[in-house]
Structure formats: C-alpha cells, structure tokens
Design an enzyme around this catalytic site. Structure first.
Site, PDB file in Angstrom:
ATOM      1  N   ARG A  50       7.492  -4.521  -9.868  1.00  0.00           N
ATOM      2  CA  ARG A  50       6.493  -4.337  -8.798  1.00  0.00           C
ATOM      3  C   ARG A  50       6.021  -2.882  -8.728  1.00  0.00           C
ATOM      4  O   ARG A  50       4.843  -2.609  -8.537  1.00  0.00           O
ATOM      5  CB  ARG A  50       7.085  -4.758  -7.447  1.00  0.00           C
ATOM      6  N   GLN A  82       3.505  -3.161   7.367  1.00  0.00           N
ATOM      7  CA  GLN A  82       4.691  -3.825   6.824  1.00  0.00           C
ATOM      8  C   GLN A  82       4.751  -3.647   5.315  1.00  0.00           C
ATOM      9  O   GLN A  82       5.697  -4.067   4.670  1.00  0.00           O
ATOM     10  CB  GLN A  82       4.634  -5.324   7.141  1.00  0.00           C
ATOM     11  N   VAL A  84       5.145  -2.014   1.652  1.00  0.00           N
ATOM     12  CA  VAL A  84       5.987  -0.985   1.027  1.00  0.00           C
ATOM     13  C   VAL A  84       5.189  -0.182  -0.001  1.00  0.00           C
ATOM     14  O   VAL A  84       5.678   0.804  -0.539  1.00  0.00           O
ATOM     15  CB  VAL A  84       7.266  -1.599   0.388  1.00  0.00           C
ATOM     16  N   HIS A 100       8.875  -1.612   6.944  1.00  0.00           N
ATOM     17  CA  HIS A 100       9.737  -2.274   5.946  1.00  0.00           C
ATOM     18  C   HIS A 100      10.100  -1.362   4.777  1.00  0.00           C
ATOM     19  O   HIS A 100      10.522  -1.839   3.729  1.00  0.00           O
ATOM     20  CB  HIS A 100       9.068  -3.561   5.431  1.00  0.00           C
ATOM     21  N   CYS A 108      20.601   6.643  -2.060  1.00  0.00           N
ATOM     22  CA  CYS A 108      21.942   6.714  -2.652  1.00  0.00           C
ATOM     23  C   CYS A 108      22.903   5.864  -1.824  1.00  0.00           C
ATOM     24  O   CYS A 108      22.981   6.021  -0.603  1.00  0.00           O
ATOM     25  CB  CYS A 108      22.409   8.170  -2.682  1.00  0.00           C
ATOM     26  N   CYS A 132      25.384  12.847  -6.856  1.00  0.00           N
ATOM     27  CA  CYS A 132      26.765  12.363  -6.975  1.00  0.00           C
ATOM     28  C   CYS A 132      26.940  11.282  -8.036  1.00  0.00           C
ATOM     29  O   CYS A 132      28.063  10.864  -8.297  1.00  0.00           O
ATOM     30  CB  CYS A 132      27.251  11.849  -5.612  1.00  0.00           C
ATOM     31  N   GLY A 171      -4.427  -8.779   7.847  1.00  0.00           N
ATOM     32  CA  GLY A 171      -3.763  -9.256   6.631  1.00  0.00           C
ATOM     33  C   GLY A 171      -2.278  -9.481   6.741  1.00  0.00           C
ATOM     34  O   GLY A 171      -1.534  -9.171   5.821  1.00  0.00           O
ATOM     35  N   PRO A 198      -8.402 -14.111   6.456  1.00  0.00           N
ATOM     36  CA  PRO A 198      -9.156 -15.311   6.069  1.00  0.00           C
ATOM     37  C   PRO A 198      -8.567 -16.583   6.676  1.00  0.00           C
ATOM     38  O   PRO A 198      -9.260 -17.589   6.806  1.00  0.00           O
ATOM     39  CB  PRO A 198      -9.038 -15.359   4.536  1.00  0.00           C
TER      40      PRO A 198
HETATM   41  P1  OAD Z   1       2.273 -12.625   3.952  1.00  0.00           P
HETATM   42  O1  OAD Z   1       2.210 -12.877   2.485  1.00  0.00           O
HETATM   43  O2  OAD Z   1       3.239 -13.402   4.762  1.00  0.00           O
HETATM   44  O3  OAD Z   1       0.830 -12.853   4.580  1.00  0.00           O
HETATM   45  C1  OAD Z   1      -0.308 -12.315   3.977  1.00  0.00           C
HETATM   46  C2  OAD Z   1      -1.470 -12.540   4.916  1.00  0.00           C
HETATM   47  O4  OAD Z   1      -2.607 -11.904   4.367  1.00  0.00           O
HETATM   48  C3  OAD Z   1      -1.871 -14.016   5.113  1.00  0.00           C
HETATM   49  O5  OAD Z   1      -2.061 -14.261   6.494  1.00  0.00           O
HETATM   50  C4  OAD Z   1      -3.189 -14.142   4.357  1.00  0.00           C
HETATM   51  O6  OAD Z   1      -4.071 -15.097   4.960  1.00  0.00           O
HETATM   52  C5  OAD Z   1      -3.731 -12.747   4.494  1.00  0.00           C
HETATM   53  N1  OAD Z   1      -4.684 -12.340   3.452  1.00  0.00           N
HETATM   54  C6  OAD Z   1      -4.731 -12.706   2.142  1.00  0.00           C
HETATM   55  N2  OAD Z   1      -5.740 -12.088   1.518  1.00  0.00           N
HETATM   56  C7  OAD Z   1      -6.341 -11.285   2.440  1.00  0.00           C
HETATM   57  C8  OAD Z   1      -7.451 -10.379   2.414  1.00  0.00           C
HETATM   58  N3  OAD Z   1      -8.140 -10.151   1.296  1.00  0.00           N
HETATM   59  N4  OAD Z   1      -7.781  -9.740   3.564  1.00  0.00           N
HETATM   60  C9  OAD Z   1      -7.066  -9.950   4.705  1.00  0.00           C
HETATM   61  N5  OAD Z   1      -6.040 -10.792   4.783  1.00  0.00           N
HETATM   62  C10 OAD Z   1      -5.673 -11.448   3.673  1.00  0.00           C
HETATM   63  O7  OAD Z   1       2.488 -11.041   4.130  1.00  0.00           O
HETATM   64  P2  OAD Z   1       2.999 -10.239   5.389  1.00  0.00           P
HETATM   65  O8  OAD Z   1       2.609 -10.887   6.662  1.00  0.00           O
HETATM   66  O9  OAD Z   1       2.614  -8.828   5.180  1.00  0.00           O
HETATM   67  O10 OAD Z   1       8.880  -8.128   4.153  1.00  0.00           O
HETATM   68  O11 OAD Z   1       4.554 -10.369   5.216  1.00  0.00           O
HETATM   69  C11 OAD Z   1       5.388  -9.654   6.057  1.00  0.00           C
HETATM   70  C12 OAD Z   1       6.672  -9.325   5.371  1.00  0.00           C
HETATM   71  O12 OAD Z   1       7.265 -10.508   4.847  1.00  0.00           O
HETATM   72  C13 OAD Z   1       6.552  -8.407   4.180  1.00  0.00           C
HETATM   73  O13 OAD Z   1       6.488  -7.046   4.558  1.00  0.00           O
HETATM   74  C14 OAD Z   1       7.795  -8.710   3.428  1.00  0.00           C
HETATM   75  C15 OAD Z   1       7.832 -10.213   3.545  1.00  0.00           C
HETATM   76  O14 OAD Z   1       9.095 -10.789   3.518  1.00  0.00           O
HETATM   77  C16 OAD Z   1       9.972  -7.732   3.513  1.00  0.00           C
HETATM   78  O15 OAD Z   1      10.101  -7.809   2.304  1.00  0.00           O
HETATM   79  C17 OAD Z   1      11.014  -7.182   4.421  1.00  0.00           C
END
Ligand code: OAD
Length: 226
Positions: A50, A82, A84, A100, A108, A132, A171, A198
């Site tokens: 990644r 959220q 990274v 996150h 470490c 270390c 998003g 969307p």
């Molecule tokens: P998700 O993958 O759960 O959700 C992505 C969101 O982005 C969805 O609601 C899509 O509809 C939307 N989306 C897709 N394309 C888009 C675009 N071009 N413009 C706007 N929106 C769009 O991702 P997160 O909600 O960020 O955490 O997930 C939250 C956390 O869950 C992440 O940070 C990660 C994951 O587990 C950890 O790893 C701790």
C-alpha cells in the site's frame, strides 16, 4: 471530516466499496495486533504494498478544495481524517488530525518511538528501529486498538472553541461511533451538516444536505469562489 472516498479519485482503494480493501482481504488477517504478532512479515508485506502504491498517487481536486477551505477560514477550520495516506498534506492542508494514524510512520515496539520512513518499498521487512534494533510496526490504528490520542486531543481542542457553522462529511461510510458523534457534536444547532458522497451512509439521515457525487467533482464547485 474525510474518509477513504476523498482519495478514491487519486487511485487509492477504499475499504468497504465493491473492490475495496476489506472485500479483498479479511481485516482480521492484516489489521489487528493479533495478526501482527502471529505473522509480522505478512502484515508488513501488505502495508509495504500500500505504501508503494500510494507513492504513485497524487492529490485530486477534492483534496485541493479541502485545503482551499482551510486557507479561507484559517483557524476557524479543522480537518479530521480517517485516512492514513498523506494526500491532504500534499494538497496543502495544515490543520489536520489523522485519527487512524499515518501509513508512512513506523513505531518501535520496544521504545514506542515513532519516526517517519517514506521509503517504499522498505529495504527490510519488518523494519528495525535504528536506535535499538527492535522490530517496528506501522503507525496505524488496528481493530481493537485505541484511536490516536493526539488526534483526539486536537479534535476536542478545536471543538472546545465552540460548535461550527458547517460540518462537511466527505467520502466516509461513518462506520465508527466516534465519527458519527463528532460530526453531530460539532454542528451548531443553526449550522449545517453536509455530506458529500455518491452513496448513502450511516450519517445521511442526519445530514441537512446530501451532495450525491464524487468529492473531486463536487468540492471544487463549492470552493471555486473562495
Ligand atoms: P469506506 O471504504 O468504509 O467508505 C468509503 C466511502 O467513500 C463510501 O461511503 C463511498 O460511497 C465513498 N466514496 C467512494 N468514492 C467516492 C468519491 N469519489 N467521492 C466521495 N466519496 C466516495 O472508508 P472509510 O469510511 O474511510 O480504518 O473507512 C473508515 C475506516 O475503516 C478506515 O479508516 C479504515 C477502515 O477499517 C482502519 O483501518 C482503522
């Protein structure tokens, strides 16, 4: 507040969409402390891939629009992400917290020291602490772990200045309670919660406005006159 969707148009995979990361691999195999303990090299290979893919990605117009909002509002603006990845920073965002963690930071396991290491791919997996020699882990939050406490403090400190006129939720599926809670707490009773996505999410029923579409297309329209 932003989530993986804001980086989707930069070519960064989301998590829960079709084809998203959590559809390709069980998060319990790569995003828990137990998975790391059982097979650190396997987990590191996934993060290294990644990190390497991200190197070829650039901020999209959505990231630049968020940075433009900050420029217009100065200290009246705060970004909680959220994500990274570092695409917000590369677009110019300064006042932000990564709840996150950050994928280009390593920690470490012995000393707890966090350092930035942007090399991708990394020359050695797992990477070792230069001080270390102990093994290092990605400085990201895994399932079952506490969210980044510095990011929590930064968010709470911003909120302690008062509720805000406009909360943009961009998003993200808003799968976590703290995200839903912050989005609602941040909004002034006369303010607006605007979702840019969307699709529909957990927060859609609470949004005053749902701008249904891609953040890279919608956000620049909102900020073009700033
Ligand atoms: P998700 O993958 O759960 O959700 C992505 C969101 O982005 C969805 O609601 C899509 O509809 C939307 N989306 C897709 N394309 C888009 C675009 N071009 N413009 C706007 N929106 C769009 O991702 P997160 O909600 O960020 O955490 O997930 C939250 C956390 O869950 C992440 O940070 C990660 C994951 O587990 C950890 O790893 C701790």
């Amino acid at each position: 507040m932003t989530g993986a969707g804001v980086s989707a148009e930069s070519g960064v995979a989301t998590f829960r969409d079709s084809g998203g990361l959590w559809k390709q691999i069980d998060p319990m195999k790569v995003a828990t402390p137990e998975a790391f303990e059982a097979d650190p090299r396997f987990v590191w290979e996934w993060y290294d891939k990644r990190r390497t893919q991200l190197k070829d990605c650039s901020p999209n117009p959505g990231h630049y629009a968020v940075a433009a909002m900050e420029k217009a509002k100065d200290d009246g603006f705060f970004l909680l992400t959220q994500n990274v990845d570092d695409l917000h920073e590369r677009a110019g965002s300064l006042r932000l917290a990564h709840i996150h963690g950050k994928i280009y930071e390593v920690q470490c396991l012995q000393e707890g020291v966090i350092r930035e290491d942007r090399r991708a791919p990394l020359p050695e997996l797992p990477p070792r602490c230069p001080n270390c020699g102990a093994m290092e882990r990605p400085n990201v939050v895994w399932f079952g772990e506490q969210i980044d406490q510095n990011a929590v403090l930064a968010t709470e400190s911003f909120l302690s200045q008062g509720e805000v006129d406009v909360v943009f939720v961009i998003g993200t599926e808003a799968s976590f309670g703290y995200i839903i809670d912050w989005a609602q707490r941040a909004r002034h009773p006369k303010g607006a919660l605007i979702e840019v996505n969307p699709g529909r999410t957990t927060l859609t029923p609470y949004a005053d406005l749902h701008l249904q579409g891609k953040s890279g297309e919608i956000l620049p329209l909102l900020t073009q006159n700033l």
